[in-house]
Design a protein around this motif. Structure first.
Motif, mmCIF file in Angstrom:
data_model
loop_
_atom_site.group_PDB
_atom_site.id
_atom_site.type_symbol
_atom_site.label_atom_id
_atom_site.label_comp_id
_atom_site.label_asym_id
_atom_site.label_seq_id
_atom_site.Cartn_x
_atom_site.Cartn_y
_atom_site.Cartn_z
ATOM 1 N N ILE A 1 0.791 -1.225 -0.097
ATOM 2 C CA ILE A 1 -0.112 -0.194 -0.109
ATOM 3 C C ILE A 1 0.693 1.244 0.010
ATOM 4 O O ILE A 1 0.694 2.168 -0.654
ATOM 5 C CB ILE A 1 -0.979 -0.130 1.034
ATOM 6 N N TYR B 1 0.682 2.444 -3.913
ATOM 7 C CA TYR B 1 -0.460 3.475 -3.865
ATOM 8 C C TYR B 1 -0.097 4.686 -3.317
ATOM 9 O O TYR B 1 -0.119 5.731 -4.013
ATOM 10 C CB TYR B 1 -1.844 3.049 -3.302
ATOM 11 N N GLN C 1 3.612 6.482 -4.729
ATOM 12 C CA GLN C 1 3.384 7.178 -6.100
ATOM 13 C C GLN C 1 2.292 8.187 -6.245
ATOM 14 O O GLN C 1 2.690 9.360 -6.806
ATOM 15 C CB GLN C 1 2.953 5.817 -7.222
ATOM 16 N N THR C 2 1.486 8.138 -5.408
ATOM 17 C CA THR C 2 0.326 9.258 -5.496
ATOM 18 C C THR C 2 1.024 10.523 -4.833
ATOM 19 O O THR C 2 0.863 11.805 -5.242
ATOM 20 C CB THR C 2 -0.861 8.933 -4.719
#
Length: 181
Positions: free
Chosen positions: A147, A151, A154-155
């Motif tokens: 996670i 997720y 990178q975000t």
């Protein structure tokens, strides 16, 4: 059909500056990513990944000397395991977002170049922080690794790349002249 074409033409004319920016941004971003991809044959990504590993290991050892973190190639290793800084984990996409956006945006060359320099340093430091957080996550909460890495990490990089660009143009760009609509 002709009505839709006229509407599209009016839209394109009314938004030509924005459409030009989007087109140039995408073009420059794709060219930069392609050049980076093809630089693999001369080892540029490996050198960047190794530099990230060395800096990250050094900072981790400063914060937590008991970790005894070492950089081996593009891997971070300690008694608790290892993390490899792979393709895409070097934060280059965030740097390319800033560079492409600033080149595509209408502002003076000096402000663009300064923004690219400061933005590159900013994104490099953020990515080092992201790597360190991922290492600590792997060490202390391994169930959260995917996670955090895939997720959230990178975000985080993309979000702050866009945020830097928006802040830069807000503070350092001349106001655009309003259009007659």
């Amino acid at each position: 059909m002709k009505k839709k074409l006229r509407a599209m033409k009016r839209f394109a004319l009314a938004n030509s500056r924005e459409l030009r920016f989007i087109f140039l941004f995408v073009l420059i971003f794709v060219v930069a990513q392609s050049m980076y991809y093809f630089s693999n044959s001369i080892g540029i990504p490996d050198k960047l990944q190794h530099a990230n590993a060395v800096v990250s290991a050094s900072l981790i050892n400063s914060f937590s000397p008991g970790e005894k973190m070492t950089a081996a190639g593009r891997s971070l290793k300690s008694g608790g395991g290892s993390v490899e800084i792979g393709w895409g984990c070097e934060g280059i996409e965030g740097i390319f977002i800033i560079i492409a956006a600033l080149i595509a945006y209408s502002m003076g060359l000096r402000k663009k170049l300064l923004g690219m320099l400061i933005g590159t340093v900013f994104m490099y430091c953020l990515n080092i922080g992201r790597i360190i957080i991922i290492v600590y996550t792997m060490r202390h909460k391994p169930a959260m690794f995917d996670i955090m890495h895939i997720y959230i990490g990178q975000t985080f990089i993309i979000f702050f790349g866009v945020l830097f660009f928006v802040a830069w143009i807000h503070f350092f760009s001349s106001p655009q002249t309003p259009r007659n609509e």
